[in-house]
Design an enzyme around this catalytic site. Structure first.
Site, short mmCIF file in Angstrom:
data_model
loop_
_atom_site.label_atom_id
_atom_site.label_comp_id
_atom_site.label_asym_id
_atom_site.label_seq_id
_atom_site.Cartn_x
_atom_site.Cartn_y
_atom_site.Cartn_z
N PRO A 26 0.85 -1.19 0.00
CG PRO A 26 0.06 -1.01 2.19
CD PRO A 26 0.80 -1.94 1.27
CB VAL A 28 -0.50 7.57 0.78
CG1 VAL A 28 -1.00 8.98 0.48
CG2 VAL A 28 -1.30 6.98 1.93
CD GLN A 94 -2.94 -0.04 4.42
OE1 GLN A 94 -2.63 1.08 4.04
NE2 GLN A 94 -2.08 -0.88 4.97
CB CYS A 125 0.87 4.56 8.03
SG CYS A 125 1.48 5.99 7.15
CG ASN A 235 6.76 -3.89 3.67
OD1 ASN A 235 6.48 -2.95 4.41
ND2 ASN A 235 7.19 -3.72 2.45
N GLY A 236 9.87 -4.75 3.69
CA GLY A 236 11.00 -3.91 4.11
C GLY A 236 12.27 -4.28 3.38
CB ALA A 259 6.71 0.08 -0.42
C1 FMN Z 1 5.14 6.76 -0.94
C2 FMN Z 1 4.79 5.78 0.15
C3 FMN Z 1 3.50 5.72 0.63
C4 FMN Z 1 3.16 4.79 1.62
N1 FMN Z 1 1.86 4.67 2.02
C5 FMN Z 1 1.49 3.64 2.85
C6 FMN Z 1 0.13 3.34 3.10
O1 FMN Z 1 -0.79 3.95 2.54
N2 FMN Z 1 -0.15 2.31 3.95
C7 FMN Z 1 0.83 1.55 4.55
O2 FMN Z 1 0.52 0.62 5.30
N3 FMN Z 1 2.13 1.82 4.30
C8 FMN Z 1 2.47 2.81 3.45
N4 FMN Z 1 3.80 3.00 3.13
C9 FMN Z 1 4.81 2.06 3.68
C10 FMN Z 1 5.05 0.92 2.70
O3 FMN Z 1 3.89 0.17 2.43
C11 FMN Z 1 6.14 -0.03 3.22
O4 FMN Z 1 5.71 -0.56 4.45
C12 FMN Z 1 7.50 0.65 3.44
O5 FMN Z 1 7.80 1.56 2.41
C13 FMN Z 1 8.62 -0.39 3.54
O6 FMN Z 1 8.69 -1.14 2.35
P1 FMN Z 1 9.92 -0.92 1.30
O7 FMN Z 1 11.17 -1.10 2.08
O8 FMN Z 1 9.68 -1.95 0.23
O9 FMN Z 1 9.80 0.49 0.79
C14 FMN Z 1 4.15 3.93 2.16
C15 FMN Z 1 5.47 4.02 1.68
C16 FMN Z 1 5.79 4.92 0.67
C17 FMN Z 1 7.20 4.97 0.14
#
Ligand code: FMN
Length: 378
Positions: A26, A28, A94, A125, A235-236, A259
């Site tokens: 997810p 935003v 979500q 978040c 995730n991460g 993400a």
């Molecule tokens: C631009 C952006 C928007 C995000 N919006 C949400 C969101 O709406 N809901 C959520 O649970 N996490 C949100 N996250 C967190 C990501 O879902 C994810 O948990 C986090 O970026 C770690 O994953 P990654 O290391 O692959 O980036 C957002 C992250 C980014 C970069």
């Protein structure tokens, strides 16, 4: 005998498969319809919507565009959420919530016409728009409320629609294990996504992937004790297919959620990334124009794409076929664009751009094929 009385039917084929796959996280703004369709085209198995706060979707009007099939939820002339039937079987919506009744109403809004395959509660978040009023990562410190919201979502969702949650790690491992145990014991969730950072960690700090295996083992233990199957989604810091095996071995999960890798280039779900300037961005724009995506969102998402290299993702791999000078020009023109036509010109595309019918049909064919065969990452 485990008590299975409160569980939804297990074998419904419409339930999404959380056990194996690579998922679009997810995000935003970023996770709007064009990003999700591109992610599916490039191999994502499931796609999450951006978080939509419960009160935002409540009171919206659902409109269907008879020409394109686009489903929009509109309030005061503003699009709050949009989706398309082609992604329905892979789409997880979500919810941001701190109130069980509102979360339930939000779930009813998006499931009344069977628009989504699953609903997910954002418990991770840390941004102020989400933590406001106790939502997002603040739910981690009110586990009873978190669990009440999940129960309300399960009761509101039709049996074939999954309920899931996305959490972060707590600073202490012991507290994290207690939290996941409490969540699993609600007997409401079909999967649990764990973002392997704590609430106060910045995105640049390395994810604490080494802590996940114990969490996974504990979830599986509690799930088995209670007669459930609850896969954990990691995730991460998974940026591409090449990270998958290493993270699976380290954590013991079989599903991963990406993400920032997908924000930079939604083709990160396949082995070889597609060129942003010549392929990904033009397709993004075709979807956007076809589905009348809000211009501000289109421009924002296009400018977030990684046009040059994977440098923003800690890599050095060159992903563009165009010389660097041209890429700089494209980015500059995109950021000055005032309408879709300007964005097409910036991307060196003819105007009007060609219809996205053919792209939608390709996604449909790909997903239909996936339904008959094992999933790509199984
Ligand atoms: C631009 C952006 C928007 C995000 N919006 C949400 C969101 O709406 N809901 C959520 O649970 N996490 C949100 N996250 C967190 C990501 O879902 C994810 O948990 C986090 O970026 C770690 O994953 P990654 O290391 O692959 O980036 C957002 C992250 C980014 C970069």
């Amino acid at each position: 005998m485990p008590d299975t009385s409160s569980l939804p039917p297990a074998a419904d084929p419409r339930m999404p498969n959380f056990r194996h796959g690579l998922f679009l996280a997810p995000m935003v703004r970023i996770g709007s319809l064009p990003t999700r369709l591109l992610a599916l085209e490039y191999g994502a198995d499931l796609v999450w919507s951006p978080e939509v706060v419960d009160r935002a979707i409540m009171g919206t009007e659902r409109r269907v565009n008879p020409k394109t099939g686009l489903v929009e939820f509109i309030k005061e002339d503003k699009q709050i959420f949009s989706c398309h039937p082609v992604e329905r079987s892979r789409l997880i919506y979500q919810v941001g919530s701190a109130t069980p009744e509102h979360a339930a109403e939000a779930v009813r809004m998006v499931t009344a016409h069977d628009d989504v395959a699953g609903v997910d509660l954002n418990c991770g978040c840390p941004k102020p728009f989400s933590t406001l009023g106790g939502m997002g990562a603040n739910l981690l410190s009110t586990p009873d409320l978190l669990c009440d919201i999940l129960r309300a979502m399960r009761a509101a969702a039709p049996p074939h629609v999954s309920v899931t949650a996305k959490i972060r790690l707590l600073p202490s491992q012991e507290d994290t294990l207690a939290l996941v145990e409490q969540i699993v014991r609600t007997r409401t969730i079909r999967a649990l996504t764990v973002h392997c950072r704590t609430k106060n960690m910045r995105p640049r700090e390395p994810a604490l992937l080494h802590r996940l295996r114990e969490v996974v083992d504990h979830v599986h233990k509690v799930a088995a004790e209670t007669g459930q199957d609850v896969p954990v989604v990691c995730n991460g810091d998974c940026f591409s297919v090449s990270d998958v095996e290493r993270i699976q071995e380290l954590t013991g999960v079989s599903s991963l959620m990406l993400a920032r890798g997908a924000e930079a280039n939604p083709s990160c779900f396949r082995e070889e990334r597609a060129c942003v300037a010549t392929e990904v961005a033009p397709k993004w724009l075709r979807y956007a124009v076809h589905f009348d995506n809000p211009f501000g969102n289109t421009k924002y998402c296009l400018t977030q794409l990684a046009f040059n290299t994977t440098a923003s993702l800690g890599g050095t791999e060159r992903v563009s076929k165009l010389p660097k000078r041209e890429l700089v020009e494209i980015r500059a023109a995109l950021s000055q664009g005032r309408n879709d036509e300007d964005l097409a010109k910036a991307l060196r595309q003819a105007w009007p751009v060609s219809s996205a019918d053919e792209l939608v049909a390709a996604v449909q064919a790909k997903l239909a094929q996936g339904e008959k065969q094992p999933m790509a990452h199984e």
